[in-house]
Design a protein around this motif. Sequence first.
Motif, mmCIF file in Angstrom:
data_model
loop_
_atom_site.group_PDB
_atom_site.id
_atom_site.type_symbol
_atom_site.label_atom_id
_atom_site.label_comp_id
_atom_site.label_asym_id
_atom_site.label_seq_id
_atom_site.Cartn_x
_atom_site.Cartn_y
_atom_site.Cartn_z
ATOM 1 N N GLY A 196 0.826 -1.197 0.000
ATOM 2 C CA GLY A 196 0.000 0.000 0.000
ATOM 3 C C GLY A 196 0.863 1.251 0.000
ATOM 4 O O GLY A 196 2.059 1.203 -0.300
ATOM 5 N N ASN A 209 -3.111 -4.139 3.210
ATOM 6 C CA ASN A 209 -4.001 -3.883 2.078
ATOM 7 C C ASN A 209 -4.374 -5.208 1.433
ATOM 8 O O ASN A 209 -3.484 -5.990 1.060
ATOM 9 N N LYS A 211 -6.102 -7.542 -1.444
ATOM 10 C CA LYS A 211 -6.532 -7.626 -2.843
ATOM 11 C C LYS A 211 -7.487 -8.808 -2.993
ATOM 12 O O LYS A 211 -7.121 -9.953 -2.730
ATOM 13 N N SER A 254 -10.076 0.826 -1.664
ATOM 14 C CA SER A 254 -9.132 -0.110 -1.065
ATOM 15 C C SER A 254 -9.777 -0.774 0.146
ATOM 16 O O SER A 254 -10.733 -0.259 0.731
ATOM 17 N N GLU A 256 -8.418 -2.166 3.729
ATOM 18 C CA GLU A 256 -7.244 -2.152 4.600
ATOM 19 C C GLU A 256 -7.637 -2.561 6.004
ATOM 20 O O GLU A 256 -8.629 -2.067 6.550
#
Length: 307
Positions: A196, A209, A211, A254, A256
Amino acid sequence: MKIHKDVESFKKIEKAVVTTGTFDGVHLGHGKILNTLIDVGERTNSETVIITFFPHPRLVLFPDHDLKLINTIDENIELFKTYGVDHLIFQKFDKDFSRITSLEYIRDILCKKIGLTDLVIGYNHHFGRNREGSINNLHEYTDLYGFDIHEVLPFKLNGHSVSSTKIRNAINDGELELANNYLGYSFKLSGEVIQGRGVGLSIGFPTANIKIENKNKIIPLKGVYAVNVYYNQNRFGGMLNIGTNPTFKGNKLSIEVHIFDFNQDIYNQTLQIEFCKRIRNEKKFNTVDELKQQLSMDKIAALNNLD
């Protein structure tokens, strides 16, 4: 549980108790159907079979609707295993398959290829071309093809029937407690930890972070959530943000997570996130100090909402 990649690879059995459907989420309503499947199998000394479809029929028939799903295939498989089902068959769903009639589905697939003797079906289940088949149509075929029907009434929680659509709506609205009640377990996301911007670390709240690889996986409403994080067979408490980091002028969505009491290098590792409760909306703060104060309060709120 034996997993079969398609109907053609399945060896017909003598006595099959079958249920069929998409089963997105394998929620409490599905659980009532699966428990009935197991019960009928035990009473009739038969093998139990689930036939589910991949991709989800609506992704094929209505590709522009951008349907997001509660669970991935792997997540559903793990849930199916908990019921003690004998066989799980994946039926490829495409335009050609969508055109077969309910009669062809019963006669040519369930009876001739599976060995159907008992069919367990939800009260509102439809199948076949244009969803023409229903519980009423099925009764026309029972004597002709020699099977019994076991209709399962809806599972109701606090007077409300449980459905995948209601659960998706709850997740989209950030109502994770409601979604979890309907599911019978906590909604989860899994993903790889990627690099990140390092903003969280710079303000004393380092984040991982996440994905999400599966483009069809549903993502909850933007905001801050109390979560449990599973890594390397251990569980950690945490707080997770879904959003664009408006305080730092971000514009890309995002996911997080700040993991409590955790200090390990987990880049490129997979985390499983279990959602417990939504704490607040995402907000743009005037200063970094304001953000830090809010994050301290978020941590207290998250800890108060974790098991």
